[in-house]
Design a protein around this motif. Structure first.
Motif, mmCIF file in Angstrom:
data_model
loop_
_atom_site.group_PDB
_atom_site.id
_atom_site.type_symbol
_atom_site.label_atom_id
_atom_site.label_comp_id
_atom_site.label_asym_id
_atom_site.label_seq_id
_atom_site.Cartn_x
_atom_site.Cartn_y
_atom_site.Cartn_z
ATOM 1 N N TYR A 19 -3.028 0.976 -7.933
ATOM 2 C CA TYR A 19 -2.320 -0.069 -7.194
ATOM 3 C C TYR A 19 -2.724 -0.077 -5.722
ATOM 4 O O TYR A 19 -2.975 -1.138 -5.136
ATOM 5 N N SER B 98 -4.324 -2.998 -3.669
ATOM 6 C CA SER B 98 -3.531 -3.623 -2.618
ATOM 7 C C SER B 98 -4.271 -3.731 -1.288
ATOM 8 O O SER B 98 -3.958 -4.586 -0.469
ATOM 9 N N PHE C 190 -3.396 -7.333 -0.310
ATOM 10 C CA PHE C 190 -2.492 -7.502 0.818
ATOM 11 C C PHE C 190 -3.226 -7.424 2.155
ATOM 12 O O PHE C 190 -2.595 -7.500 3.207
ATOM 13 N N GLU D 229 4.971 -4.894 1.588
ATOM 14 C CA GLU D 229 4.411 -5.956 0.724
ATOM 15 C C GLU D 229 4.897 -7.339 1.130
ATOM 16 O O GLU D 229 4.206 -8.339 0.906
ATOM 17 N N LYS E 182 -0.429 -11.231 3.044
ATOM 18 C CA LYS E 182 -1.840 -10.846 3.127
ATOM 19 C C LYS E 182 -2.296 -10.721 4.582
ATOM 20 O O LYS E 182 -3.365 -11.188 4.959
ATOM 21 N N SER F 273 -0.510 -2.906 6.553
ATOM 22 C CA SER F 273 -0.358 -1.520 6.126
ATOM 23 C C SER F 273 -1.348 -0.591 6.834
ATOM 24 O O SER F 273 -2.431 -1.005 7.243
ATOM 25 N N ARG G 16 6.406 4.818 0.778
ATOM 26 C CA ARG G 16 6.454 3.586 -0.013
ATOM 27 C C ARG G 16 7.519 3.715 -1.106
ATOM 28 O O ARG G 16 7.978 4.819 -1.419
ATOM 29 N N PHE H 42 10.284 -4.654 -2.881
ATOM 30 C CA PHE H 42 9.390 -5.731 -3.327
ATOM 31 C C PHE H 42 9.468 -5.942 -4.831
ATOM 32 O O PHE H 42 9.414 -7.077 -5.306
ATOM 33 N N MET I 91 3.446 -10.415 -8.285
ATOM 34 C CA MET I 91 3.059 -10.324 -6.874
ATOM 35 C C MET I 91 2.722 -11.706 -6.311
ATOM 36 O O MET I 91 3.145 -12.058 -5.202
#
Length: 363
Positions: A63, A67, A71, A194, A198, A202, A217, A222, A271
């Motif tokens: 993940y 991500s 993201f 999250e 985008k 992070s 996290r 989310f 998502m």
């Protein structure tokens, strides 16, 4: 109550259902990918979990690699260096935060922020210093650098709770470099990251390159799974990670949390839907809250919640007025640095958002 989400005291225990704007959970609800596969958890109930949680950590790594692009605001081409030993698992983000703080004798807390930071630090007899956000609820980077000279660690939210602000990476880079050279630790709480979409907010990439960064996290916000209690910490500092693991009980993650992570962390449809929702509804709420007379100021947010300064009444009075209409809001007077003129409201779906806006307009 110290936190939001208390739907029991004035709600369920009195036989009525409240519309909860005090807790910040994705209104799309539990992902169908978990619901469809929940029987997998039931089959595992009679077995002890793997003490090393190898499959769970593999799912988390998959993940996180995904991500960085999904993201992020640029294409990530570097090979991930994240290994199992760089992941510590917890019963929600709260356990990870608590244990991370327990490893230090002194800590700087950026405030206002999640009140558990201070409670945990006090519980572990840490020497606490504070760096206050500016009047505009921005990070005071110069003040953080000053306060860090007398602290072993720093903790701050990204986005921060209750205002939804994010860290400016360009301004923060100097702090990271200084902490790396002076053996300080930066705990970055990314429980809401999250929701930033985008925008590449992070610090995952920076964490893989700098041992001084510890990221927190969770699946709570989310992925709308507060009852699952699944959180994790990420760090390249082996000594710190070993200290945290030594303070944990074995089998602290149950089979339902394992199954949830397996499926929701790969649920691209959920998502996509969540990012579409937050982009539309965050804009809708910010625009309309600014039109309400009792609200003096609305702070820009990157999260799924909005901090507001109110006028002509205090947060307790507003709380009680909203409660009579079946709506819970978050009073913010117990956040260090805020007074009884501040409230926080969650961002939900359009129908529920209209309901709270209509209630506030009529006051």
């Amino acid at each position: 109550m110290e936190h939001g989400g208390d739907i029991y005291t004035e709600g369920l225990l009195k036989g009525r259902e409240l519309l909860d704007f005090s807790s910040n959970i994705n209104p799309l609800g539990v992902p169908d990918s978990f619901k469809r596969n929940i029987e997998e958890s039931l089959k595992a109930v009679e077995k002890y979990p793997d003490m090393e949680y190898r499959e769970l950590k593999w799912n988390i790594k998959q993940y996180l690699n995904f991500s960085k692009d999904y993201f992020g605001n640029h294409e990530y081409n570097k090979k991930s260096t994240l290994e199992d030993r760089d992941i510590v698992l917890g019963n929600g983000a709260a356990e990870i935060i608590d244990l991370a703080i327990s490893c230090f004798k002194s800590i700087c807390i950026v405030v206002p922020s999640f009140i558990e930071y201070e409670k945990d630090a006090a519980k572990w007899n840490c020497n606490i210093s504070y760096s206050n956000l500016t009047e505009n609820m921005d990070y005071d980077y110069e003040d953080i650098k000053l306060k860090l000279k007398c602290a072993e660690a720093l903790i701050l939210g990204n986005p921060n709770n209750p205002n939804g602000g994010v860290i400016n990476k360009d301004k923060f880079r100097e702090i990271i470099n200084w902490c790396s050279k002076n053996h300080k630790t930066i705990i970055i709480d990314e429980a809401f990251v999250e929701f930033t979409g985008k925008s590449g907010c992070s610090f995952l990439e920076e964490m893989e390159q700098c041992k001084c960064i510890f990221i927190v996290r969770a699946l709570t916000k989310f992925f709308a799974l507060p009852g699952i209690r699944m959180g994790y910490g990420l760090c390249k500092d082996e000594k710190l990670m070993d200290m945290i693991r030594a303070r944990q009980n074995p089998w602290n993650i149950n089979c339902f949390a394992e199954t949830a992570a397996k499926y929701v962390l790969g649920d691209r449809h959920y998502m996509d839907s969540s990012l579409k929702w937050i982009e539309n509804e965050r804009k809708f709420m910010l625009e309309n809250l600014n039109k309400i007379p009792i609200i003096k100021r609305v702070y820009h947010t990157y999260g799924n919640f909005v901090l507001c300064e109110i006028q002509n009444m205090n947060c307790q009075d507003l709380y009680e007025l909203c409660l009579k209409k079946g709506i819970l809001i978050r009073k913010c007077s117990n956040f260090k640095g805020l007074d009884d003129k501040f409230i926080r409201v969650a961002i939900k779906d359009r129908d529920k958002n209209r309901k709270i806006l209509n209630v506030l307009k009529k006051l």
